[in-house]
Scaffold this active site. Structure first.
Site, PDB file in Angstrom:
ATOM      1  N   MET A  97      54.155  35.132  22.578  1.00 58.33           N
ATOM      2  CA  MET A  97      54.600  34.800  24.020  1.00 58.33           C
ATOM      3  C   MET A  97      55.961  35.193  24.258  1.00 58.33           C
ATOM      4  SD  MET A  97      52.715  30.903  24.162  1.00 58.33           S
ATOM      5  CE  MET A  97      54.081  29.886  23.478  1.00 58.33           C
ATOM      6  N   HIS A 149      58.902  36.863  14.748  1.00 57.04           N
ATOM      7  CA  HIS A 149      57.866  37.576  15.367  1.00 57.04           C
ATOM      8  C   HIS A 149      58.064  39.223  14.914  1.00 57.04           C
ATOM      9  CE1 HIS A 149      58.660  34.641  19.009  1.00 57.04           C
ATOM     10  NE2 HIS A 149      57.211  34.953  18.888  1.00 57.04           N
ATOM     11  N   GLY A 174      51.666  33.887  12.143  1.00 59.24           N
ATOM     12  CA  GLY A 174      52.656  33.489  11.464  1.00 59.24           C
ATOM     13  C   GLY A 174      52.236  32.097  10.613  1.00 59.24           C
ATOM     14  N   GLN A 175      52.539  32.085   9.156  1.00 57.39           N
ATOM     15  CA  GLN A 175      52.160  30.704   8.699  1.00 57.39           C
ATOM     16  C   GLN A 175      52.973  29.617   9.396  1.00 57.39           C
ATOM     17  OE1 GLN A 175      49.991  29.927   6.469  1.00 57.39           O
ATOM     18  NE2 GLN A 175      50.854  27.980   6.070  1.00 57.39           N
ATOM     19  N   LYS A 176      54.004  29.713   9.925  1.00 55.97           N
ATOM     20  CA  LYS A 176      54.882  28.873  10.676  1.00 55.97           C
ATOM     21  C   LYS A 176      53.918  27.967  11.589  1.00 55.97           C
ATOM     22  CE  LYS A 176      58.000  26.927  13.617  1.00 55.97           C
ATOM     23  NZ  LYS A 176      57.431  26.836  14.911  1.00 55.97           N
ATOM     24  N   SER A 209      62.099  29.636  15.910  1.00 55.24           N
ATOM     25  CA  SER A 209      61.052  29.496  16.877  1.00 55.24           C
ATOM     26  C   SER A 209      62.017  29.699  18.360  1.00 55.24           C
ATOM     27  CB  SER A 209      60.693  27.937  17.037  1.00 55.24           C
ATOM     28  OG  SER A 209      60.187  27.617  18.061  1.00 55.24           O
ATOM     29  N   SER A 210      61.120  30.278  19.471  1.00 52.49           N
ATOM     30  CA  SER A 210      61.383  30.335  20.682  1.00 52.49           C
ATOM     31  C   SER A 210      62.122  29.111  21.184  1.00 52.49           C
ATOM     32  CB  SER A 210      60.400  30.938  21.420  1.00 52.49           C
ATOM     33  OG  SER A 210      60.060  32.104  20.782  1.00 52.49           O
TER      34      SER A 210
END
Ligand code: AMP
Length: 276
Positions: free
Chosen positions: A27, A34, A144-146, A182-183
């Site tokens: 996103m 990313h 991502g595993q996030k 994280s964004s």
């Protein structure tokens, strides 16, 4: 690096450039999390595509869709430096034209955890990811595993709908104090940002208990909750010690466990997990 705004531009570029393709859906508002996926895709494929699309159908009404950061020029610079071949940054109407009426719903595993807190979220994710798989027809796609439950949902949908793409999962990239990148971290005040490292500490505390031999799910959940409660700014949404495939809460842990949590700081919602 070619910037495509339309699906037909992606298709034409794909036809002109053979070899294996890796796709990294994002996103935007790119950070090192990313970029680690992009680097891996770069190493494992002849052609790399990145999509940048803030997907409206995965946001709740009144959520942060409007204020979600969209620094497109900066994102493009970063991707160019990494040797990305194709970026797809469509307008909403390209993905959801006025007559759009088909959605993808993954059932059981979307019900707990994020699915319970964010009704409709995974319907939006599954729909846009299915569309991206059909648009790009890449050999591999990188996640991502996030976002552990998102990974489970996407693997399930690829299996159930026989989509010919290999799902590659990258490890969570963290800040120096352990906070997962994280964004949404950009929304945090300085005080909230300092407090937010408690998510990582809670996961570490439960992991350490597990490594010392603790196999009682309730105990592991209690260890996370107790650590989070030491931080007054943290409002806990859930703590979980679940089966990594079914996402059902475990009483007795046998093979492995997905520790995950969701915590709000003011209006900002953060998630993190460890897969043990
Ligand atoms: P998003 O732009 O938030 O939709 O994320 C795009 C992709 O990057 C998803 O597959 C995420 O799971 C992944 N991602 C986000 N944050 C991280 C991180 N800290 N480490 C690794 N991958 C991440």
């Amino acid at each position: 690096m070619f910037l495509a705004k339309t699906i037909s531009e992606v298709r034409a570029f794909h036809q002109q450039h053979g070899g294996t393709w890796g796709l990294v859906p994002t996103m935007g508002a790119l950070h090192e999390g990313h970029l680690s996926l992009v680097r891996r895709a770069r190493a494992e494929n002849e052609q790399v595509a990145v999509s940048i699309f803030v997907n409206p159908t995965q946001f709740a009404a009144g959520g942060d869709f409007d204020k979600y950061p969209r620094p497109l020029e900066r994102d493009l610079e970063l991707l160019k430096l990494l040797g990305v071949n194709l970026v797809f940054a469509p307008a909403n109407a390209e993905i959801y034209p006025p007559n759009f009426q088909t959605y993808v719903t993954v059932e059981g595993i979307t019900l707990p955890l994020e699915g319970a807190m964010r009704p409709g979220h995974f319907r939006g994710v599954a729909t846009v990811v299915t569309k991206l798989f059909n648009i790009f027809q890449s050999d591999r796609a990188y996640f991502g595993q996030k976002d552990a439950q998102q990974v489970a949902v996407i693997k399930q949908l690829v299996q159930d709908l026989n989509i010919p793409v290999e799902i590659v999962v990258g490890e969570t990239v963290r800040e120096a104090d352990g906070l997962a990148m994280s964004s949404r971290n950009a929304y945090l005040s300085v005080e909230e940002r300092n407090a937010a490292s408690v998510l990582y500490r809670a996961l570490c505390a439960a992991r350490d208990a597990f490594l010392r031999g603790e196999r009682d799910g309730d105990r592991l959940r209690a260890v996370m909750r107790e650590t989070l409660q030491q931080e007054p700014r943290a409002n806990v949404e859930y703590v979980s010690a679940a089966d990594p495939i079914t996402l059902q809460e475990l009483e007795e842990i046998q093979d492995g466990v997905l520790l995950s949590l969701a915590v709000r700081f003011g209006t900002t919602r953060l998630i993190d997990n460890f897969l043990l």
